[in-house]
Every structure is written in C-alpha cells, then in structure tokens.
Design an enzyme around this catalytic site. Structure first.
Site, PDB file in Angstrom:
ATOM      1  N   TYR A   1       0.860  -1.288  -0.031  1.00 40.26           N
ATOM      2  CA  TYR A   1      -0.112   0.130  -0.060  1.00 40.26           C
ATOM      3  C   TYR A   1       0.890   1.437   0.210  1.00 40.26           C
ATOM      4  O   TYR A   1       0.545   2.263  -0.363  1.00 40.26           O
ATOM      5  CB  TYR A   1      -0.862   0.077   1.195  1.00 40.26           C
ATOM      6  CG  TYR A   1      -1.946  -1.239   1.162  1.00 40.26           C
ATOM      7  CD1 TYR A   1      -3.136  -0.930   0.811  1.00 40.26           C
ATOM      8  CD2 TYR A   1      -1.677  -2.070   2.132  1.00 40.26           C
ATOM      9  CE1 TYR A   1      -4.174  -1.725   0.702  1.00 40.26           C
ATOM     10  CE2 TYR A   1      -2.653  -3.272   1.902  1.00 40.26           C
ATOM     11  CZ  TYR A   1      -3.889  -2.882   1.462  1.00 40.26           C
ATOM     12  OH  TYR A   1      -4.856  -3.955   1.449  1.00 40.26           O
TER      13      TYR A   1
ATOM     14  N   VAL B   1      -1.509  -9.384  -3.854  1.00 43.14           N
ATOM     15  CA  VAL B   1      -3.175  -9.465  -3.469  1.00 43.14           C
ATOM     16  C   VAL B   1      -3.763  -8.737  -2.845  1.00 43.14           C
ATOM     17  O   VAL B   1      -4.748  -8.884  -2.297  1.00 43.14           O
ATOM     18  CB  VAL B   1      -2.978 -10.998  -2.639  1.00 43.14           C
ATOM     19  CG1 VAL B   1      -2.585 -12.428  -3.529  1.00 43.14           C
ATOM     20  CG2 VAL B   1      -1.924 -11.282  -1.408  1.00 43.14           C
ATOM     21  N   GLU B   2      -3.014  -7.515  -2.437  1.00 48.94           N
ATOM     22  CA  GLU B   2      -3.498  -6.255  -1.966  1.00 48.94           C
ATOM     23  C   GLU B   2      -3.002  -4.990  -2.259  1.00 48.94           C
ATOM     24  O   GLU B   2      -1.731  -5.087  -2.189  1.00 48.94           O
ATOM     25  CB  GLU B   2      -3.786  -6.407  -0.298  1.00 48.94           C
ATOM     26  CG  GLU B   2      -4.569  -7.333   0.230  1.00 48.94           C
ATOM     27  CD  GLU B   2      -4.558  -7.426   1.719  1.00 48.94           C
ATOM     28  OE1 GLU B   2      -4.475  -6.263   2.368  1.00 48.94           O
ATOM     29  OE2 GLU B   2      -4.841  -8.213   2.473  1.00 48.94           O
ATOM     30  N   ASN B   3      -3.594  -4.161  -2.965  1.00 51.03           N
ATOM     31  CA  ASN B   3      -3.141  -2.836  -3.173  1.00 51.03           C
ATOM     32  C   ASN B   3      -4.005  -1.925  -3.441  1.00 51.03           C
ATOM     33  O   ASN B   3      -5.293  -2.436  -4.151  1.00 51.03           O
ATOM     34  CB  ASN B   3      -2.114  -3.142  -4.457  1.00 51.03           C
ATOM     35  CG  ASN B   3      -1.815  -1.492  -4.819  1.00 51.03           C
ATOM     36  OD1 ASN B   3      -2.264  -1.098  -6.028  1.00 51.03           O
ATOM     37  ND2 ASN B   3      -0.961  -0.817  -4.003  1.00 51.03           N
TER      38      ASN B   3
END
EC number: 3.2.1.21
Length: 484
Positions: free
Chosen positions: A322, A381-383
C-alpha cells in the site's frame, strides 16, 4: 524478454470474510476474534498500537453485547446474502480472479468440534461454484484475521501448539470439500503482522503473556509448522494445487544516507522478510536466530520440526503493498501512519487522508526485491487507497484520485515484468467498499463499487458503480495496456 502482462495474467480484487460477510451469528457460525473489535472513528499515529490491542475485559464485554452497533465487522456489507449480486458486478468488470477468505469459525464454530458445520461448508461451496460459473478463479485464504474466539480465550491463540492440529483439521476439511473448485490457496494473511497486532493475527491476548515477545515468536513458529503441514496436505488432496505464503510488504527506505539510518532500515526489512524466508527457504535466517537469542527469546520446537519446514515450502509468494515508509536513528523525526504500522515520514511523497504515503515506484522496487530474493512466482494480493468518496446529486461517484493511484502502480508493475519479474496476478484491495481492518470504519473506502452504509451501519447497502469501476473494466479488457 517480456513486454508486458501475459495473456494469462490474473486481474481481479480481494476481500476478507470478517470485513465483508456479516451474518456473524447465522447458520451456526461461532464468534471470531474480529467480532470483538470495536469501531474507531480515526486512528492517529500516537494511538495506533494502543487501538490495535485488546484486554480480557473488553472481550468479555463484547461476548455479552450481541449488537452490531459497536462492532462493525459483525455486519460487514452483508456479502453473505448478497454475494451473487457482488460477483455479477465483478464479472462485469471482467475479473479473472477474486481473493476471498474462509471464516474458520463458520466451519468449526469454536475450533474444536469433532465435525464441521455443514451450513458453513455449503455457503463457501455455493460461493466458489458461482465464481467458477462466472469464470472467476478463486484464490482462498485459510486464515485472515478471523480465528475462532474460543481458541484465543482458551489457549491464548497460536501461542499454544494445540492450535496446529486444529488448523490442519480445518484446512483438510476445506481441501476435501472444495478440491474441484479451488486451485490457489494462501495459508495465513500477512503472517508477519503477529508482532504488530498479536490478537487479530494470532489470537494472543497480551495480558495473558509472561513475555509478550516470547509469546509472539512462539506463535510464529506454530504458524510456520501449520503452514508447512497444510501445504503438504493440500498437495496430496489437490495434486494440481498451488499454495502460497502472504507477506505485508512494508517497504522501508533510509531517511538519510547516514549509516545509522541505513543499518536501522536493513534490520527493519530483515524482520519484515523473516516469516516469508521461513516459508520459502524452509529454515530460520541465521541473523534472526541470533537476534532472538540476544533477547533471550527461546522458541520451543519439537523433534521433526526442521524437516517439516524444509520439506514443505510454498509454491509462490503473495504480498500486500500500500505504501512505503522511511527509517531514522533520529527519535524526533516526523512520523506517519501506514498499513497497521507507523514510521518516519518521507518528505518526497504525498499521503492519503489517513496518512499512508503514496509510492508507486515503491511497488516496482518491492517486486524486484522479492523476486531477486525468493525466485518464486509473485502475485500482488492487496493494493489500493482508502479515501472518502462523495456521492454527487446525480448519484455518481467521481473518483479520479483512485484511477490515478492505480494507473501509476500498474505502470510500475509493467516495468518490473519487463525487467524479468515473474508476476502472475493482481487483486486490488478491495474492489467493493468493506469495513476497514484497522479502524473498523466504513468511510475509509477502497472500492470500485460504492456501498451505501456509513460508519454506524446506517444505509440501504445499495451497490453503486464508481467512475473507477468503468476504468478498471477497461484496464482488464486491454490487459493493462489502456490506462487512460
């Protein structure tokens, strides 16, 4: 030499059961650690660690309070009942994949039942079947901040080795039930986060620990063994399966070229990599072992643990990214928040409304670092970015800031691929607005799809397509070529 995203590249999004499903006490589901986390209107840097902690008294109060008002993760966005509507929207965007998690306490309500809860098994079977019908490949996380609360209260979570067998039993139950529906599995979400928030990640209640750091690293070891055993079982039960680890990529730069800043940064990054190192290489890094010995942290191991780790390493590495931070030896340096962490502010970067610094170049740097270190296929897998979205009088949401954020990150992903990084997929966090993991806010929105609900649960739960919905649809259609 690659010139961009492969034809098989998995574009999609990611959500977690505890932040989206709701239905916290329906169809036999037991309470999870997420169900006792209160709403915080805002997390400030100085209060960050304090607001992520919990006490036995707070847990007891939460168990007695059956309402959803103070505990937003109990209600989520009602994905449990609205999943077909939401999956249809994801399919309209062209999703190739969707990362979800299974709520452990929906399958084994206390974690110790002899037989699983059939209603829970049926829900995920229906979910994965609908995803496959829509040609959306499931990526499933087995443990995503939602272990059964009973295991936390009774055993102090993953500090107790008994949890290993209970987790393996739960995982095998999932593999056998969904072997024809799910190919990609992740064991633990952001496994490195035990040190940052031990209760949410590992069910550890700090006041029950004689030495909190000792408890944390013992829990790490038990999760490493569980991950290895689960990887072994998955390969047996689903021969074509792929099992990955999941790391919070907390990319950190030296604040200055002062060698003290550089050294502090190196140590911080080594600690960040440590859990993935064990799962990829099958052994503890020597430097980490020596650091723990100097602090009198003695990890209790059983005979055969080293072989279990060495013989059952992961197939790929997944990670969240992030923001980035810096590190400084100067204790008076200005601090800012990040993903369940805070650090020294970088004067060269802009920030979100929550203080997270926006650094697209850091994603490319992270991809290069991870691939060079592990030489394993990677998937992001998350951003994404949390922001306050405004619904205009015509009912539309114009979120150009979100499109700009993703555009710059996708450009850096492409550059990393062209340098030789084996990146096989990307799932944005979160494609639809859900409850925030850290603050339990609804107003901190990440989605391409707006959900009509405020921080206190008021609203119709109506789904509204934001401008970014149509933009991401175009990105997927063009396989990352059209970013305008």
């Amino acid at each position: 030499m690659s010139k961009g995203f492969s034809k098989e590249f998995l574009w999609g999004g990611a959500i977690a059961a505890n932040q989206s499903e709701g239905a916290w006490d329906e169809d036999g589901k037991g309470m999870s650690v997420a169900d006792v986390i209160k709403f915080h209107s805002k997390i400030y840097v100085k209060d960050y660690k304090k607001q992520m902690e919990i006490t036995s008294q707070q847990i007891e109060e939460a168990i007695k309070d059956k309402s959803e008002k103070k505990y937003p993760k109990r209600r989520g966005i009602d994905f449990y009942h609205k999943y077909k509507e939401d999956l249809a929207l994801f399919a309209e965007m062209g999703f190739k994949t969707l990362r979800v998690s299974i709520a452990w306490s929906r399958i084994f309500p206390t974690g110790e039942e002899e037989k699983p809860n059939e209603k829970g098994l049926e829900f995920y079977e229906e979910l994965f079947t609908e995803m496959k019908r829509l040609k959306i490949e499931p990526i499933v996380t087995l443990s995503h901040y939602e272990m059964p609360l009973e295991l936390s209260v009774k055993y102090n979570g993953w500090e107790d080795r008994k949890i290993i067998n209970l987790f393996v039993k739960y995982s095998k139950t999932c593999f056998k039930r969904y072997k024809n529906l799910v190919k990609y599995w992740l064991t633990f979400n952001e496994i490195d986060s035990i040190e940052r928030h031990p209760f949410i990640t590992a069910g550890i209640i700090p006041e029950q620990c004689k030495n909190i750091k000792q408890s944390i690293y013992q829990a790490f070891h038990h999760q490493f063994i569980a991950s290895a055993l689960v990887t072994q079982e998955c390969h047996k039960i689903i021969p074509e399966s792929q099992v990955g680890c999941m790391l919070t990529k907390l990319t950190t730069y030296p604040n200055t070229c002062n060698p003290e800043d550089v050294e502090k940064t190196l140590i911080k990054n080594l600690l960040n990599y440590f859990p993935a190192d064990v799962q990829v290489f099958g052994e503890y890094p020597v430097i980490i072992q020596n650091m723990l010995e100097k602090e009198n942290i003695i990890i209790k191991k059983e005979s055969g643990d080293e072989d279990i780790l060495k013989n059952n390493t992961v197939d790929f590495v997944s990670f969240s990214y992030y923001m980035s931070l810096t590190e400084s030896a100067n204790e008076n340096s200005e601090k800012t928040a990040g993903n369940t962490i805070f650090g020294v502010k970088n004067p060269y970067l802009p920030s979100t409304e929550w203080g997270w610094q926006i650094d697209p170049k850091g994603l490319k740097i992270s991809l290069l670092e991870l691939y060079d270190r592990y030489k394993k296929p990677l998937i992001i897998v998350e951003n994404g970015m949390g922001a306050v979205d405004k619904v205009e009088t015509d009912g539309k949401i114009h979120d150009d800031y979100r499109k700009e954020y993703f555009k710059k990150h996708f450009e850096q992903m492409k550059e990393a691929i062209e340098m030789g990084v084996e990146l096989f997929g990307y799932t944005s966090w979160a494609p639809i607005d859900i409850i925030s993991a850290g603050t339990s806010q609804m107003s901190k929105r990440y989605g391409f799809i707006y959900v009509d609900q405020d921080d206190y649960g008021n609203g119709t739960l109506k789904r509204i397509k934001k401008d970014s919905f149509y933009w991401y649809k175009k990105v997927i259609e063009s396989n990352g070529e059209d970013l305008e």
